[in-house]
Each structure stands twice: as structure tokens, then as C-alpha cells.
Design a protein around this motif. Structure first.
Motif, PDB file in Angstrom:
ATOM      1  N   PRO A  84      31.524  39.236  44.635  1.00  0.00           N
ATOM      2  CA  PRO A  84      32.311  40.135  43.792  1.00  0.00           C
ATOM      3  C   PRO A  84      33.415  39.419  43.023  1.00  0.00           C
ATOM      4  O   PRO A  84      34.012  39.992  42.137  1.00  0.00           O
ATOM      5  CB  PRO A  84      32.900  41.140  44.780  1.00  0.00           C
ATOM      6  CG  PRO A  84      32.846  40.471  46.088  1.00  0.00           C
ATOM      7  CD  PRO A  84      31.711  39.503  46.041  1.00  0.00           C
ATOM      8  N   PHE A  85      33.660  38.161  43.363  1.00  0.00           N
ATOM      9  CA  PHE A  85      34.693  37.416  42.646  1.00  0.00           C
ATOM     10  C   PHE A  85      34.037  36.261  41.908  1.00  0.00           C
ATOM     11  O   PHE A  85      33.469  35.367  42.512  1.00  0.00           O
ATOM     12  CB  PHE A  85      35.748  36.878  43.623  1.00  0.00           C
ATOM     13  CG  PHE A  85      36.837  36.121  42.925  1.00  0.00           C
ATOM     14  CD1 PHE A  85      37.844  36.790  42.280  1.00  0.00           C
ATOM     15  CD2 PHE A  85      36.823  34.739  42.904  1.00  0.00           C
ATOM     16  CE1 PHE A  85      38.839  36.094  41.628  1.00  0.00           C
ATOM     17  CE2 PHE A  85      37.820  34.038  42.256  1.00  0.00           C
ATOM     18  CZ  PHE A  85      38.821  34.715  41.619  1.00  0.00           C
ATOM     19  N   ARG A  86      34.099  36.308  40.603  1.00  0.00           N
ATOM     20  CA  ARG A  86      33.527  35.240  39.789  1.00  0.00           C
ATOM     21  C   ARG A  86      34.658  34.573  39.019  1.00  0.00           C
ATOM     22  O   ARG A  86      35.388  35.217  38.270  1.00  0.00           O
ATOM     23  CB  ARG A  86      32.492  35.805  38.835  1.00  0.00           C
ATOM     24  CG  ARG A  86      31.278  36.313  39.564  1.00  0.00           C
ATOM     25  CD  ARG A  86      30.136  36.485  38.589  1.00  0.00           C
ATOM     26  NE  ARG A  86      28.929  36.845  39.297  1.00  0.00           N
ATOM     27  CZ  ARG A  86      28.514  38.088  39.443  1.00  0.00           C
ATOM     28  NH1 ARG A  86      29.200  39.090  38.974  1.00  0.00           N
ATOM     29  NH2 ARG A  86      27.394  38.323  40.094  1.00  0.00           N
ATOM     30  N   LEU A  87      34.777  33.293  39.200  1.00  0.00           N
ATOM     31  CA  LEU A  87      35.848  32.532  38.567  1.00  0.00           C
ATOM     32  C   LEU A  87      35.771  32.630  37.047  1.00  0.00           C
ATOM     33  O   LEU A  87      36.796  32.744  36.379  1.00  0.00           O
ATOM     34  CB  LEU A  87      35.793  31.074  39.024  1.00  0.00           C
ATOM     35  CG  LEU A  87      36.912  30.173  38.519  1.00  0.00           C
ATOM     36  CD1 LEU A  87      38.265  30.700  38.991  1.00  0.00           C
ATOM     37  CD2 LEU A  87      36.698  28.742  38.987  1.00  0.00           C
ATOM     38  N   LYS A  88      34.563  32.623  36.512  1.00  0.00           N
ATOM     39  CA  LYS A  88      34.385  32.695  35.059  1.00  0.00           C
ATOM     40  C   LYS A  88      34.996  33.982  34.494  1.00  0.00           C
ATOM     41  O   LYS A  88      35.714  33.950  33.494  1.00  0.00           O
ATOM     42  CB  LYS A  88      32.893  32.626  34.748  1.00  0.00           C
ATOM     43  CG  LYS A  88      32.531  32.651  33.303  1.00  0.00           C
ATOM     44  CD  LYS A  88      31.014  32.482  33.209  1.00  0.00           C
ATOM     45  CE  LYS A  88      30.467  32.873  31.887  1.00  0.00           C
ATOM     46  NZ  LYS A  88      29.004  32.764  31.851  1.00  0.00           N
ATOM     47  N   ASN A  89      34.730  35.106  35.125  1.00  0.00           N
ATOM     48  CA  ASN A  89      35.283  36.379  34.658  1.00  0.00           C
ATOM     49  C   ASN A  89      36.797  36.420  34.835  1.00  0.00           C
ATOM     50  O   ASN A  89      37.513  36.949  33.981  1.00  0.00           O
ATOM     51  CB  ASN A  89      34.625  37.541  35.382  1.00  0.00           C
ATOM     52  CG  ASN A  89      33.169  37.698  34.998  1.00  0.00           C
ATOM     53  OD1 ASN A  89      32.702  37.113  34.024  1.00  0.00           O
ATOM     54  ND2 ASN A  89      32.440  38.470  35.768  1.00  0.00           N
ATOM     55  N   ILE A  93      39.489  37.019  31.789  1.00  0.00           N
ATOM     56  CA  ILE A  93      40.527  38.053  31.873  1.00  0.00           C
ATOM     57  C   ILE A  93      41.914  37.434  31.708  1.00  0.00           C
ATOM     58  O   ILE A  93      42.749  37.943  30.958  1.00  0.00           O
ATOM     59  CB  ILE A  93      40.414  38.819  33.212  1.00  0.00           C
ATOM     60  CG1 ILE A  93      39.141  39.664  33.231  1.00  0.00           C
ATOM     61  CG2 ILE A  93      41.632  39.683  33.466  1.00  0.00           C
ATOM     62  CD1 ILE A  93      38.747  40.172  34.601  1.00  0.00           C
ATOM     63  N   ALA A  94      42.166  36.325  32.386  1.00  0.00           N
ATOM     64  CA  ALA A  94      43.477  35.658  32.308  1.00  0.00           C
ATOM     65  C   ALA A  94      43.760  35.161  30.893  1.00  0.00           C
ATOM     66  O   ALA A  94      44.888  35.291  30.393  1.00  0.00           O
ATOM     67  CB  ALA A  94      43.544  34.507  33.307  1.00  0.00           C
ATOM     68  N   GLY A 120      47.633  43.091  34.009  1.00  0.00           N
ATOM     69  CA  GLY A 120      46.379  42.877  33.294  1.00  0.00           C
ATOM     70  C   GLY A 120      45.346  42.174  34.161  1.00  0.00           C
ATOM     71  O   GLY A 120      44.191  42.590  34.248  1.00  0.00           O
ATOM     72  N   ILE A 121      45.762  41.099  34.818  1.00  0.00           N
ATOM     73  CA  ILE A 121      44.845  40.371  35.697  1.00  0.00           C
ATOM     74  C   ILE A 121      44.438  41.246  36.880  1.00  0.00           C
ATOM     75  O   ILE A 121      43.262  41.291  37.259  1.00  0.00           O
ATOM     76  CB  ILE A 121      45.471  39.037  36.158  1.00  0.00           C
ATOM     77  CG1 ILE A 121      45.570  38.086  34.961  1.00  0.00           C
ATOM     78  CG2 ILE A 121      44.669  38.409  37.278  1.00  0.00           C
ATOM     79  CD1 ILE A 121      46.319  36.802  35.239  1.00  0.00           C
ATOM     80  N   SER A 122      45.388  41.975  37.444  1.00  0.00           N
ATOM     81  CA  SER A 122      45.066  42.870  38.562  1.00  0.00           C
ATOM     82  C   SER A 122      44.071  43.945  38.145  1.00  0.00           C
ATOM     83  O   SER A 122      43.135  44.262  38.881  1.00  0.00           O
ATOM     84  CB  SER A 122      46.336  43.528  39.097  1.00  0.00           C
ATOM     85  OG  SER A 122      47.226  42.561  39.571  1.00  0.00           O
TER      86      SER A 122
END
Length: 145
Positions: A84-89, A93-94, A120-122
Motif C-alpha cells: 500500500p506504500f509506493r515510494l514513487k507515488n 505527491i511531495a 497535502g502529503i498526509s
């Protein structure tokens, strides 16, 4: 089947562009209070003025969700990389939130806010998790059916 996947990917890309464009638009308008955006319903304008930082998270929830959908459609292996956590996404977003806030340095009536970056990141991460929650619920119901 492949043509259908191309249409889905194209549609998601259009939604991603519209979502990102709206993030930049609302981050860079001169009046941060949205009073001049009369096409928005009054309750939206009042809510956004009351929950100033939280309103930053809302479009990023949508962006995070759409990024996960795009990632699933782009993933050729299908079942690979189900984390569920993808560094690319997260990086996308950041970058979007930092560009949106950084652009406010050039607008005399706006000031960048670190809390907007945080919200925003959250919101984006929350959108990613909402996508995966919906996928888990769909999987649960499809097994029971």
C-alpha cells in the motif's frame, strides 16, 4: 481487452492532470479565502475558510487515489508490488505539494505554509490507503459471493 486498458489509462491520466491542475490553480489564486470563487457552493467556501489547512488535504486524497489506480493499470505483472506504500507515488505527491506551495513565494498576497505541505502529503498517503482498503473490501466480497 488491451484497447479497454488503454482507454482506462488515458482516462486516469486525464483525471490526474485535472486534479493536479486544480491543485495548482487553487494554490496560486490571489485570494486564499476562496471568496472570489463564486462558482463554488457557499458551504464549500465557508468550510474551506474554517478548515484552512485541512482543505489542502482534500484534493491530495483524490490525487493519491488516482495515482494508485494508475499504478495498478500500468503494472504489467498485475499482482506484483501490492504494497500500500509506493515510494514513487509518495515522491509525486511531495513534488506536487512542494511546487504548489513554492509557487506562492511569487504571489504577493500568498504565503507558503509548511502545514499545507504536511496536510497535502498526509492527504495523498490517505488517498493511497483508501484505494487499497477498497481493493481489500472488494476482494473480501468477491470471495464470499
Amino acid at each position: 481487452m488491451k484497447t479497454q486498458n488503454v482507454w482506462k489509462k488515458s482516462t486516469i491520466i486525464i483525471f490526474l492532470l485535472v486534479c493536479t491542475g486544480s491543485i495548482f490553480y487553487y494554490s496560486w489564486i490571489h485570494n486564499p479565502g476562496l471568496e472570489t470563487e463564486t462558482y463554488l457552493p457557499l458551504w464549500v467556501r465557508k468550510w474551506s475558510n474554517e478548515y484552512y489547512n485541512l482543505r489542502t488535504a482534500v484534493p491530495f486524497v483524490v490525487l493519491g487515489y488516482l495515482l494508485e489506480v494508475w499504478q495498478r493499470l500500468s503494472n504489467a505483472a498485475g499482482a506484483a508490488n501490492q504494497s500500500p506504500f509506493r515510494l514513487k507515488n509518495f515522491i509525486i505527491i511531495a513534488v506536487v505539494v512542494c511546487l504548489a506551495e513554492g509557487g506562492q513565494f511569487f504571489i504577493a498576497t500568498r504565503q507558503p505554509d509548511f502545514m499545507d505541505v504536511f496536510f497535502g502529503i498526509s492527504g495523498g498517503i490517505f488517498g493511497c490507503f483508501v484505494y487499497h482498503l477498497i481493493q481489500k473490501i472488494n476482494l473480501l466480497f468477491s470471495k464470499n459471493a
